[in-house]
Design a protein around this motif. Structure first.
Motif, short mmCIF file in Angstrom:
data_model
loop_
_atom_site.label_atom_id
_atom_site.label_comp_id
_atom_site.label_asym_id
_atom_site.label_seq_id
_atom_site.Cartn_x
_atom_site.Cartn_y
_atom_site.Cartn_z
N ALA A 112 -9.37 1.75 0.16
CA ALA A 112 -8.88 1.08 -1.05
C ALA A 112 -9.97 1.06 -2.12
O ALA A 112 -9.70 1.27 -3.31
N LYS A 132 -6.18 -5.05 -1.76
CA LYS A 132 -7.52 -5.38 -1.26
C LYS A 132 -7.64 -6.86 -0.90
O LYS A 132 -8.25 -7.21 0.11
N ILE A 179 -4.96 4.29 3.15
CA ILE A 179 -4.84 2.82 3.24
C ILE A 179 -3.69 2.44 4.18
O ILE A 179 -3.93 1.82 5.23
N ALA A 232 0.83 -1.21 0.00
CA ALA A 232 0.00 0.00 0.00
C ALA A 232 0.87 1.26 0.00
O ALA A 232 0.57 2.23 -0.71
N LEU A 247 -3.55 -2.35 -6.61
CA LEU A 247 -4.60 -2.04 -5.64
C LEU A 247 -5.46 -3.26 -5.35
O LEU A 247 -5.80 -3.53 -4.19
N SER A 263 -5.80 7.23 -1.15
CA SER A 263 -4.75 6.21 -1.23
C SER A 263 -3.85 6.22 0.01
O SER A 263 -3.49 5.16 0.53
#
Length: 120
Positions: A73, A105, A46, A13, A101, A43
């Motif tokens: 996310a 997740k 996260i 992340a 991404l 972003s």
């Protein structure tokens, strides 16, 4: 207390946030307080929430912050799609960052599932 720097999900992340900061430098100047800011905030939220959850005292608190990170996310995922469709960066960049991404997740989802099992 957990060291967030040791978590694969945090590292992925964090790397993604740095990439997003780089691509958003090229966004139109009129977006500086709009989509540029919103995508950067979503972003960066996260890894920030992962880190904050690591500093909490219980697995239940940690799980809650991972869920917040997952929500951020999802917001980032939409904003990447929108800014791509607006033509703010190349297709190959969209594919790369979206795939990264999605991986974040999946890692978050797995972590949350694992914590759910330990909290029962």
């Amino acid at each position: 207390m957990k060291d967030f720097r040791q978590l694969i999900v945090w590292n992925k992340a964090h790397t993604l946030v740095k990439a997003i900061y780089t691509i958003t430098k090229e966004f139109p100047k009129e977006e500086i307080f709009g989509l540029t800011s919103q995508l950067r905030r979503a972003s960066s939220s996260i890894p920030t929430n992962i880190a904050e959850g690591c500093g909490r005292g219980s697995d239940a608190d940690f799980k809650r912050f991972l869920q917040i990170a997952f929500g951020s996310a999802s917001e980032t995922e939409y904003l990447l799609l929108l800014t791509h469709e607006l033509g703010y960066y190349k297709e190959e960049d969209y594919i790369k960052y979206n795939n990264e991404l999605v991986e974040v997740k999946k890692l978050l989802s797995g972590f949350i599932t694992k914590l759910n099992k330990t909290l029962k």
